[in-house]
Motif scaffolding. Structure first.
Motif, PDB file in Angstrom:
ATOM      1  N   TRP A 281      37.341  66.788  -3.964  1.00  0.00           N
ATOM      2  CA  TRP A 281      38.504  67.351  -2.689  1.00  0.00           C
ATOM      3  C   TRP A 281      38.358  68.478  -3.302  1.00  0.00           C
ATOM      4  O   TRP A 281      39.068  69.295  -1.835  1.00  0.00           O
ATOM      5  CB  TRP A 281      39.316  66.207  -2.735  1.00  0.00           C
ATOM      6  CG  TRP A 281      39.134  65.083  -2.248  1.00  0.00           C
ATOM      7  CD1 TRP A 281      38.932  64.799  -0.987  1.00  0.00           C
ATOM      8  CD2 TRP A 281      39.664  63.716  -3.462  1.00  0.00           C
ATOM      9  NE1 TRP A 281      38.966  63.582  -1.665  1.00  0.00           N
ATOM     10  CE2 TRP A 281      39.525  62.825  -2.963  1.00  0.00           C
ATOM     11  CE3 TRP A 281      40.359  63.810  -5.356  1.00  0.00           C
ATOM     12  CZ2 TRP A 281      39.582  61.824  -3.321  1.00  0.00           C
ATOM     13  CZ3 TRP A 281      39.784  62.961  -5.330  1.00  0.00           C
ATOM     14  CH2 TRP A 281      39.756  61.400  -4.667  1.00  0.00           C
ATOM     15  N   ALA A 282      37.815  69.527  -4.551  1.00  0.00           N
ATOM     16  CA  ALA A 282      37.969  71.070  -3.970  1.00  0.00           C
ATOM     17  C   ALA A 282      37.054  71.882  -2.865  1.00  0.00           C
ATOM     18  O   ALA A 282      35.985  70.921  -2.784  1.00  0.00           O
ATOM     19  CB  ALA A 282      37.819  71.281  -5.192  1.00  0.00           C
TER      20      ALA A 282
ATOM     21  N   PHE B 166      43.436  70.753   2.878  1.00  0.00           N
ATOM     22  CA  PHE B 166      43.999  69.630   2.795  1.00  0.00           C
ATOM     23  C   PHE B 166      42.779  68.840   3.459  1.00  0.00           C
ATOM     24  O   PHE B 166      42.206  68.329   4.162  1.00  0.00           O
ATOM     25  CB  PHE B 166      45.578  69.416   3.572  1.00  0.00           C
ATOM     26  CG  PHE B 166      46.348  67.883   3.227  1.00  0.00           C
ATOM     27  CD1 PHE B 166      46.914  67.739   2.555  1.00  0.00           C
ATOM     28  CD2 PHE B 166      46.156  67.209   4.682  1.00  0.00           C
ATOM     29  CE1 PHE B 166      47.700  66.807   2.477  1.00  0.00           C
ATOM     30  CE2 PHE B 166      47.224  66.076   4.246  1.00  0.00           C
ATOM     31  CZ  PHE B 166      47.164  65.770   3.694  1.00  0.00           C
ATOM     32  N   VAL B 167      42.944  67.401   2.897  1.00  0.00           N
ATOM     33  CA  VAL B 167      41.765  66.430   3.174  1.00  0.00           C
ATOM     34  C   VAL B 167      42.830  65.197   3.158  1.00  0.00           C
ATOM     35  O   VAL B 167      43.741  64.314   1.740  1.00  0.00           O
ATOM     36  CB  VAL B 167      41.413  65.541   1.941  1.00  0.00           C
ATOM     37  CG1 VAL B 167      40.515  64.528   2.464  1.00  0.00           C
ATOM     38  CG2 VAL B 167      39.949  66.901   1.711  1.00  0.00           C
ATOM     39  N   ARG B 168      43.006  64.285   4.923  1.00  0.00           N
ATOM     40  CA  ARG B 168      44.142  63.768   4.941  1.00  0.00           C
ATOM     41  C   ARG B 168      43.393  62.375   4.693  1.00  0.00           C
ATOM     42  O   ARG B 168      44.729  61.550   3.441  1.00  0.00           O
ATOM     43  CB  ARG B 168      44.056  63.393   5.691  1.00  0.00           C
ATOM     44  CG  ARG B 168      45.280  62.604   6.951  1.00  0.00           C
ATOM     45  CD  ARG B 168      45.637  62.676   7.917  1.00  0.00           C
ATOM     46  NE  ARG B 168      46.038  64.228   8.474  1.00  0.00           N
ATOM     47  CZ  ARG B 168      47.732  64.714   7.893  1.00  0.00           C
ATOM     48  NH1 ARG B 168      48.570  63.706   6.804  1.00  0.00           N
ATOM     49  NH2 ARG B 168      47.803  66.005   8.280  1.00  0.00           N
ATOM     50  N   ASP B 169      42.286  61.999   4.622  1.00  0.00           N
ATOM     51  CA  ASP B 169      41.966  60.881   4.342  1.00  0.00           C
ATOM     52  C   ASP B 169      40.969  60.565   2.206  1.00  0.00           C
ATOM     53  O   ASP B 169      40.423  61.029   2.818  1.00  0.00           O
ATOM     54  CB  ASP B 169      41.051  59.567   5.525  1.00  0.00           C
ATOM     55  CG  ASP B 169      40.420  58.326   5.231  1.00  0.00           C
ATOM     56  OD1 ASP B 169      40.888  58.353   3.514  1.00  0.00           O
ATOM     57  OD2 ASP B 169      39.409  58.139   6.177  1.00  0.00           O
ATOM     58  N   LEU B 170      41.420  60.589   1.228  1.00  0.00           N
ATOM     59  CA  LEU B 170      40.959  60.658   0.167  1.00  0.00           C
ATOM     60  C   LEU B 170      39.622  59.484  -0.061  1.00  0.00           C
ATOM     61  O   LEU B 170      39.070  59.456  -1.493  1.00  0.00           O
ATOM     62  CB  LEU B 170      41.765  60.779  -0.396  1.00  0.00           C
ATOM     63  CG  LEU B 170      42.733  61.589  -0.882  1.00  0.00           C
ATOM     64  CD1 LEU B 170      44.375  61.896  -1.298  1.00  0.00           C
ATOM     65  CD2 LEU B 170      42.901  63.724  -0.629  1.00  0.00           C
TER      66      LEU B 170
ATOM     67  N   GLY C 286      44.164  72.230  -7.158  1.00  0.00           N
ATOM     68  CA  GLY C 286      44.310  70.505  -6.407  1.00  0.00           C
ATOM     69  C   GLY C 286      45.673  69.758  -6.080  1.00  0.00           C
ATOM     70  O   GLY C 286      46.698  70.754  -6.005  1.00  0.00           O
ATOM     71  N   GLU C 287      45.526  68.673  -6.104  1.00  0.00           N
ATOM     72  CA  GLU C 287      46.993  67.802  -5.568  1.00  0.00           C
ATOM     73  C   GLU C 287      46.843  66.247  -6.279  1.00  0.00           C
ATOM     74  O   GLU C 287      46.344  66.253  -6.317  1.00  0.00           O
ATOM     75  CB  GLU C 287      46.904  67.157  -4.384  1.00  0.00           C
ATOM     76  CG  GLU C 287      46.694  68.249  -3.104  1.00  0.00           C
ATOM     77  CD  GLU C 287      46.661  67.489  -2.037  1.00  0.00           C
ATOM     78  OE1 GLU C 287      47.304  66.893  -1.440  1.00  0.00           O
ATOM     79  OE2 GLU C 287      45.566  68.175  -1.006  1.00  0.00           O
ATOM     80  N   VAL C 288      48.069  66.599  -6.898  1.00  0.00           N
ATOM     81  CA  VAL C 288      48.700  65.792  -7.461  1.00  0.00           C
ATOM     82  C   VAL C 288      48.055  64.166  -7.547  1.00  0.00           C
ATOM     83  O   VAL C 288      47.767  63.056  -7.185  1.00  0.00           O
ATOM     84  CB  VAL C 288      50.367  65.288  -8.183  1.00  0.00           C
ATOM     85  CG1 VAL C 288      51.096  65.021  -7.027  1.00  0.00           C
ATOM     86  CG2 VAL C 288      50.455  64.336  -9.484  1.00  0.00           C
ATOM     87  N   GLU C 289      47.913  64.369  -5.740  1.00  0.00           N
ATOM     88  CA  GLU C 289      47.996  62.671  -4.725  1.00  0.00           C
ATOM     89  C   GLU C 289      45.802  62.596  -5.055  1.00  0.00           C
ATOM     90  O   GLU C 289      45.420  61.447  -5.434  1.00  0.00           O
ATOM     91  CB  GLU C 289      47.581  63.369  -4.080  1.00  0.00           C
ATOM     92  CG  GLU C 289      47.647  62.134  -2.995  1.00  0.00           C
ATOM     93  CD  GLU C 289      48.316  60.801  -2.632  1.00  0.00           C
ATOM     94  OE1 GLU C 289      48.533  59.153  -2.550  1.00  0.00           O
ATOM     95  OE2 GLU C 289      49.264  60.617  -3.537  1.00  0.00           O
ATOM     96  N   HIS C 290      45.165  63.878  -5.996  1.00  0.00           N
ATOM     97  CA  HIS C 290      43.733  63.362  -6.209  1.00  0.00           C
ATOM     98  C   HIS C 290      43.690  62.809  -7.468  1.00  0.00           C
ATOM     99  O   HIS C 290      42.566  62.027  -7.014  1.00  0.00           O
ATOM    100  CB  HIS C 290      43.088  65.739  -5.949  1.00  0.00           C
ATOM    101  CG  HIS C 290      43.198  65.323  -5.045  1.00  0.00           C
ATOM    102  ND1 HIS C 290      42.741  67.343  -4.972  1.00  0.00           N
ATOM    103  CD2 HIS C 290      43.131  65.629  -3.555  1.00  0.00           C
ATOM    104  CE1 HIS C 290      42.947  67.605  -3.800  1.00  0.00           C
ATOM    105  NE2 HIS C 290      43.453  66.003  -3.411  1.00  0.00           N
ATOM    106  N   GLY C 291      44.436  63.252  -8.531  1.00  0.00           N
ATOM    107  CA  GLY C 291      44.084  62.355  -9.739  1.00  0.00           C
ATOM    108  C   GLY C 291      44.617  60.863  -9.422  1.00  0.00           C
ATOM    109  O   GLY C 291      44.685  59.954  -9.502  1.00  0.00           O
TER     110      GLY C 291
END
Length: 183
Positions: free
Chosen positions: A38-39, A43-47, A87-92
């Protein structure tokens, strides 16, 4: 999934508290350093698309490698995701908190419990501790432990480190009473 590298760490403790540990207490970690899917997208709402594409491949890659590195039956296990600063913690979290990832390790380890986890955003070279618990009973105190990991050049800003850890035993010289003694 764009994989930059894998890192394997094996630790063996032969003496603890001045007493011999026999057989040596062995812990293994295998980490994959990948581009954050997602880099650069804001902001990507749906991962879900990135999770569906990446998580199963990571689980299939890492689970057999960590079991092989351990070289004995897995008794305790854990996982981690360290996301680079872009990135965001949500990515991991999205990559490791899915059965599409974790079931590969559960199957390889003949495990039934949830994998304990660490996830955070951090710069390259950050030290992180992967928590471990027993593979079939998370209340087995002797297997509550952690393993420290550091990859000097990862994660770079647009990367994620995904790691699995396995131990062939509980803590060396564990001698706490079972949890049932306090209930």
């Amino acid at each position: 999934m764009k994989l930059r590298k894998t890192v394997t760490l094996v630790d063996e403790i032969h003496t603890e508290g001045g007493e011999t540990v026999s057989p040596a207490a062995r812990t293994a970690v295998v980490a994959a350093v990948i581009d954050n899917p997602w880099a650069g997208q804001g902001f990507v709402r749906d991962l879900s698309a990135g999770i569906d594409e990446t998580a199963p491949r990571l689980g299939a890659l890492l689970a057999p490698l960590v079991v092989k590195a351990l070289g004995r039956p897995v008794e305790a296990y854990g996982k981690a995701a360290v996301v680079g600063l872009d990135g965001e913690v949500e990515h991991g979290s999205g990559l490791i908190h899915t059965l599409k990832f974790g079931d590969h390790f559960r199957e390889a380890a003949s495990a039934t419990t949830l994998l304990p986890a660490l996830e955070k955003v951090a710069p390259a070279g950050t030290v992180f501790d992967i928590p471990l618990k027993h593979i079939t009973d998370a209340t087995v105190r002797s297997h509550h432990q952690s393993v420290e990991v550091r990859i000097p050049d990862a994660p770079r800003a647009g990367e994620i480190v995904i790691a699995l850890a396995a131990a062939g035993q509980g803590r060396p010289q564990a001698r706490l009473a079972p949890l049932a003694t306090e209930q």
